[in-house]
Scaffold this motif. Sequence first.
Motif: not given
Length: 428
Positions: A351-358, A363-367, A398-402
């Motif tokens: 699942t998405p990680i944008k905005g997190s400490f990861y 890391n996004e390229a690996k995911r 990014r995870i949907l805010p909801a």
Amino acid sequence: MTTGTSTLRRAGIALLATLTLATVPATAATADSATAGRSATAAGAWHGAWAASPQAPAAPFGPNWSQQGFADQTVRQIVRVTAGGTRARIELTNRYGTTPLRVTGATVARTAGGGAVEPGSVRALTFGGRGAVTVPAGGTLLSDGVPFRTKALESVTVTLYLAGPTGPATFHHMASATSYRASGDHRADASGAAFTETGTSWYYLSGVEVSGGPRTARRDGIVAFGDSITDGVGSTTDADNRYPDELAERLAATGRPRAVLNHGIGGNQVVNDTTWAGEAGVVRFRKDVLTEKGVGTVILLEGINDIGGSTPAFPGGPTPEVSVNRLVEGHRALIRQAHAHGLKVVGATLTPIKGSFYDTPENEAKREAFNAWVRTSGAYDAVVDLDRAVADPADPDRILPAYDSGDHLHPGDAGYRAMAEALDLDAL
């Protein structure tokens, strides 16, 4: 996923029954290893109805009861079974204990709310016909079967009295459920008044098994295997809103409930051991998954901690960097283990990680590279795209805010529900 209390104390560490009882003779318990301890008994076929993966004592996010253990104290723990039957038994584990664990007594009862149980429902558990039991260091052991009826999605309260000092306790850190502790022996209490201390971990209790249900002869149980996103970090405490819980509810709503066993550990990695989040997934899979009875399918959702664990913010210190190729090989090893035991494997995208400490470009390229492999490799028997199930359509990284619990890494209740709804029940 890494874990934490109150969704990992967000700013600093953003990672992460109704029991109808009867009276018939109990069957003998089996001690020793987890594998031997889960053998079938003369009462019929047993299968898992609830589970939690054991962890070594640790306190990476603040105090809990694992490192000190217990002495002349009673621990009361509430779990929700996902399959029903006419008999039940509990599994106790001392996997990470360095000395034998003496359990002076244990009871099971119908949950009434908080630390209370329904009056008249408390029943003593026995172990090989005895009320007390010693679990060897490193061992796992089952109680005798207790005759009572359970239905899927009913809660069971298990109470352990620990008279002598236990030393550090094997536990499951992030329960997303309240456990209760009292001084002295209160295993038979219906009231919760004596249970004045609370925590959010499970101690020594690693399984509830049932037999005699309508589906116990079928090997149709499901294990959800993974990290904190499987463990349910970010979900509401005591609400049973982890994605495996939501999946169990979907299955029960069809009129054909199936056991769903949660073997997620917050912070766990596929290929690296950690100081606090358990052995590498490729190692613990044999102990946690392959010993479960009545299981036919495993859902694999793990790898984001392998990708992000090398960050300095990782609790306990960074772990060795893991390449996409090594993570893929770890998943292939899990698939081989599962297939060798006749299990169907459902692979899940991360699942998405944008905005997190990861969140770093590397890391996004690996995911994204790993998710592409999950979708296209054909290595699994089926695939569920949980990445797309919870992503924001306007910002897919990014995870949907909801759906976000608030740390941009772990879903909240609505996100976990969306994950469960993304699973094809016919593929499980």
